[in-house]
Design an enzyme around this catalytic site. Structure first.
Site, short mmCIF file in Angstrom:
data_model
loop_
_atom_site.label_atom_id
_atom_site.label_comp_id
_atom_site.label_asym_id
_atom_site.label_seq_id
_atom_site.Cartn_x
_atom_site.Cartn_y
_atom_site.Cartn_z
N ASN A 241 24.37 -13.65 -14.60
CA ASN A 241 23.77 -12.34 -14.30
C ASN A 241 24.44 -11.24 -15.09
O ASN A 241 25.09 -10.35 -14.53
CB ASN A 241 23.87 -12.04 -12.79
CG ASN A 241 22.86 -12.83 -11.99
OD1 ASN A 241 21.82 -13.21 -12.48
ND2 ASN A 241 23.17 -13.08 -10.74
N GLU B 295 14.40 -7.65 -4.92
CA GLU B 295 14.91 -8.53 -3.87
C GLU B 295 15.70 -7.74 -2.82
O GLU B 295 15.55 -7.96 -1.62
CB GLU B 295 15.79 -9.60 -4.52
CG GLU B 295 16.45 -10.60 -3.61
CD GLU B 295 17.38 -11.50 -4.40
OE1 GLU B 295 18.61 -11.43 -4.18
OE2 GLU B 295 16.88 -12.25 -5.25
N TYR B 296 16.55 -6.81 -3.29
CA TYR B 296 17.31 -5.97 -2.36
C TYR B 296 16.37 -5.23 -1.41
O TYR B 296 16.60 -5.16 -0.20
CB TYR B 296 18.14 -4.94 -3.14
CG TYR B 296 19.49 -5.39 -3.64
CD1 TYR B 296 19.67 -6.64 -4.21
CD2 TYR B 296 20.58 -4.54 -3.58
CE1 TYR B 296 20.90 -7.03 -4.69
CE2 TYR B 296 21.83 -4.92 -4.06
CZ TYR B 296 21.98 -6.17 -4.62
OH TYR B 296 23.20 -6.56 -5.10
N GLY C 150 18.87 -20.04 -6.76
CA GLY C 150 19.94 -20.30 -5.81
C GLY C 150 20.16 -21.78 -5.54
O GLY C 150 19.94 -22.64 -6.40
N ARG D 267 36.23 -25.29 -15.73
CA ARG D 267 37.67 -25.00 -15.72
C ARG D 267 38.43 -26.04 -14.91
O ARG D 267 39.53 -26.43 -15.26
CB ARG D 267 37.91 -23.59 -15.18
CG ARG D 267 39.35 -23.13 -15.28
CD ARG D 267 39.48 -21.67 -14.93
NE ARG D 267 38.96 -21.37 -13.59
CZ ARG D 267 38.97 -20.17 -13.04
NH1 ARG D 267 39.43 -19.14 -13.72
NH2 ARG D 267 38.49 -19.99 -11.82
N LYS E 112 15.52 -9.88 -15.04
CA LYS E 112 16.23 -10.45 -13.89
C LYS E 112 16.92 -9.35 -13.08
O LYS E 112 16.99 -9.42 -11.84
CB LYS E 112 17.27 -11.47 -14.39
CG LYS E 112 18.14 -12.08 -13.27
CD LYS E 112 17.31 -12.77 -12.20
CE LYS E 112 18.12 -13.75 -11.36
NZ LYS E 112 19.32 -13.19 -10.74
N MET F 225 25.39 -23.22 -8.86
CA MET F 225 24.14 -23.19 -9.62
C MET F 225 24.26 -24.01 -10.91
O MET F 225 23.36 -24.78 -11.24
CB MET F 225 23.72 -21.76 -9.93
CG MET F 225 22.37 -21.66 -10.62
SD MET F 225 21.75 -19.97 -10.80
CE MET F 225 21.13 -19.66 -9.15
N GLY F 226 25.35 -23.84 -11.64
CA GLY F 226 25.52 -24.57 -12.89
C GLY F 226 25.50 -26.07 -12.68
O GLY F 226 24.87 -26.82 -13.45
N GLY G 237 29.71 -24.23 -11.35
CA GLY G 237 29.68 -23.72 -9.99
C GLY G 237 28.47 -24.30 -9.28
O GLY G 237 27.83 -25.23 -9.77
N HIS H 261 14.26 -7.78 -11.04
CA HIS H 261 13.92 -8.79 -10.03
C HIS H 261 14.88 -8.71 -8.84
O HIS H 261 14.47 -8.71 -7.68
CB HIS H 261 13.97 -10.17 -10.68
CG HIS H 261 14.01 -11.33 -9.74
ND1 HIS H 261 15.16 -11.73 -9.07
CD2 HIS H 261 13.06 -12.21 -9.35
CE1 HIS H 261 14.91 -12.78 -8.32
NE2 HIS H 261 13.64 -13.10 -8.47
N ASN H 262 16.18 -8.61 -9.13
CA ASN H 262 17.16 -8.55 -8.05
C ASN H 262 17.10 -7.23 -7.30
O ASN H 262 17.34 -7.18 -6.09
CB ASN H 262 18.56 -8.78 -8.61
CG ASN H 262 18.85 -10.25 -8.83
OD1 ASN H 262 17.94 -11.03 -9.10
ND2 ASN H 262 20.10 -10.64 -8.75
N GLY I 121 30.42 -24.09 -17.02
CA GLY I 121 30.43 -23.43 -15.72
C GLY I 121 29.69 -24.27 -14.70
O GLY I 121 28.47 -24.14 -14.56
N SER J 168 16.88 -17.50 -11.47
CA SER J 168 16.77 -17.31 -10.02
C SER J 168 16.39 -18.64 -9.38
O SER J 168 15.64 -19.43 -9.95
CB SER J 168 15.71 -16.25 -9.70
OG SER J 168 15.58 -16.06 -8.31
#
Length: 302
Positions: free
Chosen positions: A96, A181-182, A124, A31, A174, A11-12, A9, A177-178, A7, A122
């Site tokens: 996540n 964060e919200y 980003g 992919r 986590k 972050m990965g 993306g 944690h999120n 993966g 975490s």
């Protein structure tokens, strides 16, 4: 000793870059093969075009780290990988995922002797430079084996990462944690909207948030980021008032209900995101019509 990363993306890919900067051998799959080929040219990692090819490249006992969206994407990858892995291999889920899914997956994989570690990550887009905060759940033995990689990914060898407990605990921490964060984001947004709303004071939001960064009890990385974008644009006229929500905010609210623990700030912050997505439009129309019904108040049409 090498690690497989699945993966690539945003972050990965950056995690793979950070591992390579730390001298770690990385075998990467995505992919879209073009992504891994480009990373191979940039960082010297080994790009593969299938899970089978990755397994052949990894030294036994293997370590495979997933950085995929939660849900079907992660489950499908695990289902494909499990028959290829051997006893004592380690599978790390750094996405996540819902912690109860992680507990189930860990129990299922353990039947084949495969160790499962759930890692809440975490950081980003800033993680490449600053390091990633990593919250893990799993057995102590497998954790020791992945520590060299964790220490490279984290902000420091002895800072910014923690083995929280058994399988599921990393994604649980986590998730909470999120949720926090919200709540923090919502509080900053509401407070700054109040300051902006007092137009007769003609206040500078960028200057105020910059001042708060130094010595204030609300100083934080979120405040740092907010101060930065306010220097460029305080009106936000070109930004649509739409805020997406990840599964983690919803899971946190559900956990609060299941435990019977009051979590009004995190739950209401989630509801405000729903409202921004248009979910409040129909209820608001209903309210307008009810008010017209009992009081004869006018309603606004399109």
């Amino acid at each position: 000793m090498n690690i497989g990363m699945i993966g690539m993306g945003r972050m990965g890919a950056n995690m793979a870059r950070r591992l390579r900067r730390g001298g770690m051998e990385v075998v990467a799959y995505n992919r879209s093969a073009e992504v891994t080929q480009q990373l191979a040219k940039e960082t010297g990692l080994t790009a593969v075009e299938s899970f089978e090819a990755m397994i052949k490249q990894l030294a036994a006992p293997r370590i495979v780290w997933l950085m995929l969206p939660s849900g079907d994407a992660t489950q499908n990858a695990i289902d494909q990988l499990a028959p290829m892995l051997s006893a004592d291999d380690i599978l790390v889920d750094g996405g996540n995922a819902y912690y109860k899914d992680s507990m189930r997956r860990g129990a299922e994989l353990s039947k084949s002797g495969i160790h499962y570690i759930d890692a809440g990550v975490s950081g980003g887009v800033w993680g490449l430079e600053n390091g990633y905060a990593i919250m893990t759940g799993g057995e102590a033995g497998p954790m020791k084996r992945i520590e060299p990689f964790i220490k490279v990914l984290a902000p420091g060898a002895d800072a910014g990462w923690h083995h929280c407990g058994p399988v599921g605990s990393g994604h649980f921490v986590k998730m909470v944690h999120n949720g926090i964060e919200y709540g923090m984001m919502q509080a900053f947004a509401e407070g700054l909207a109040l300051i902006k709303g007092r137009e007769d004071f003609n206040m500078d939001l960028a200057a105020i948030t910059e001042m708060w960064r130094h010595g204030s009890v609300v100083r934080s990385w979120l405040l740092d980021l907010t101060a930065e974008f306010l220097k460029e644009d305080q009106s936000l006229d070109n930004i649509k008032p739409f805020v997406s929500d990840s599964g983690e905010g919803r899971w946190t609210a559900l956990e609060a209900v299941e435990q019977g623990v009051p979590a009004p700030v995190m739950s209401l912050a989630l509801m405000m995101r729903f409202a921004s997505q248009g979910a409040n439009d129909y209820p608001a129309k209903m309210l307008a019509m009810m008010r017209k019904g009992f009081g004869g108040h006018a309603v606004k049409g399109d």
